[in-house]
Design an enzyme around this catalytic site. Sequence first.
Site, short mmCIF file in Angstrom:
data_model
loop_
_atom_site.label_atom_id
_atom_site.label_comp_id
_atom_site.label_asym_id
_atom_site.label_seq_id
_atom_site.Cartn_x
_atom_site.Cartn_y
_atom_site.Cartn_z
CG PHE A 101 0.55 4.71 3.92
CD1 PHE A 101 0.94 3.41 3.67
CD2 PHE A 101 -0.52 4.93 4.79
CE1 PHE A 101 0.29 2.33 4.27
CE2 PHE A 101 -1.17 3.88 5.40
CZ PHE A 101 -0.77 2.57 5.13
CB THR A 154 -0.92 0.00 1.24
OG1 THR A 154 -1.80 -1.12 1.14
CG2 THR A 154 -1.75 1.27 1.33
#
Length: 636
Positions: free
Chosen positions: A192, A190
């Site tokens: 960020f 992921t």
Amino acid sequence: MLREIADRREIQELKPGALRVGYQGEAGAFGEVAAAHGGNVPVAYASFEKLLDALGRGDIDEAVVPLENAIVGGIQEALEPLAAAVCAGLDLVATDLTSVAVRLALAVKGGTPLAAVKRAFSHPAALRQCTRKLADLGIEPIVCYDTAGAATVVAADAATDAAICSRHAAEMHGLEVLLEDVSDKEANSTRFVHLRHADHARAAVPLAFLRAASLTATARLDVLTGATLLPLAGNAEHPLRLWVLGADAARLQALAPVRDVQVISLGQPAAHAARIAPKEGTAPAVKAFPLATARRSPTVVEVGPYKVGGGHRAVVAGPCSVETPEQVLRIARQVAACGATALRGGIFKPRTNPYAFQGHGYEGLQWLVAAGKDVGLPIVTEVMAVEQVEKVAEQADVLQIGARNMQNFDLLRAVGRAGRPVLLKRGAGATTDEWLGAAEYVMASGEARVILCERGIRTFEPSTRNTLDLGGMLAVRPLTHLPLIADPSHAAGRADLVEGLARAAWSAGADGIIVEVHDDPARALSDAEQALVPARFAELARALGLHPDARLPLTQLRAWVDAIDHELATLVKRRLDVAKVIGDSKKQTGKAVLDPKREAAVRRTYAEAIAGSPELADKLVDLLIEAARKQQSIEE
Ligand code: PEP
Ligand code: MN
């Protein structure tokens, strides 16, 4: 089930220079990993709304927000509140991106067999990442506020439910990991984004938010801008919306009116700082050139001890032609002392006139190699024919393909097989697409390290030898991950224009320049009119912010430091002037004149920039703030 947790405010001691970075979730969440990145102190918040509120109030220095996951794409749960906060007037800038590897463990209370697990709790975005696996296992996904929070819930309840969370979170709550990773695809991660309040922080990652009437208005925007698109669902209240990561705001703005798109940008980062990794693995920008225009992080070409691309900038300098062993050595010493990162010199010369000097060939190569060794610089030299490639590649660090040979396809294939980085000049009559096509030839033959060089194209304008096509260079920027450099010497054909063009290319974000230097231009055997004498090259190197070394004569080194003092003093004066205007503005609006949070932010800026000397940074800020106070005529 959505359960709110109390915000954790009791945070650890702050190390000097460390930031308080907020994230959504609780200890053990993937957001915590992103927040702790770089030695910062993570602070947990129950929801993205609370997280962004805290950032707006200044309770934290920074917030990390997940934008995109490798399996499920945009993280709606974070993107929607972020969009809402920006629309509501929260003034944010994106300062960094962190990619966090995600392994989603299936964790249970000790002794629970897999067969007994009927439900799994986790954050909705995490649950989406294991939709298939959970279906296969016959486990029902149950929404929770956070992955680590799911572990808390499972640990507290006396059921056979599971949590989907990191191994770390599972262990923190005494859970047993039944399955190490239930992600639907391996290599899950992921991305960020790090957000700071725009007050004082500087944008470094291009992130913009689009309001569009229809989705078709944003079609192909990724190809046109080289960006990653993160679509939002939108609703009746808000028209369709889209986050755009990695696109230049100015470029988006230019497309906006025709496409009925409103652009809300989170700051406009400096062109050069804005080189972020595009989303990996999606379709290439130009379908026909899958290697040269692949969506991947910037290619960094390492040339000897130097790097070019992805934020590293090269200055290649040296004579047009290698003329004598002494000539190339003298010039090499001059440019090396000025901080050049590679030495150029032609041994096979493409000349319009067959009777003009054709280069010293392999003998010249030995002189060039010796000069490079003497000064510790890698060497760049042109090959003109297939049969030269192997022999030159044995000793040259970079093989140059000249403008005239950009579409000599056999030669492109040959250098592609030679095992050396390739500096590929754009042909004087080639379009940017043809240039990328030439790069594709080299890459398809096996050489990934291609440096593209804009060197001027033929136009109707006779005042310069060619026209440096910086527009073309910039147009190629979003299409390719390859380093892009500029050659102001061949573009200008006149020494007096070289510095201006070099500075223009540099400011436009070129990954480097290649420039011709000669210490006796009147007697140069080729391209005499465009050669910079060493003293002029030193001025250029100074203007580009290169680092000279002690081989440069003391008088010249002093000129270098004098130039820096002049810039520094001018900047200090500008700062005082603007601080005065801020004082006037505060008086008009009745705002408090002193703001300790801003002062802390200023201190951080200087501490980060002058990392080696924290004391100097602090003293400078003391002086600047004192002077600004006087400017603002604040009585204490
Ligand atoms: C050179 O670099 O000396 C040269 C001949 O350049 P171009 O191929 O760009 O004309
Ligand atoms: Mn030349």
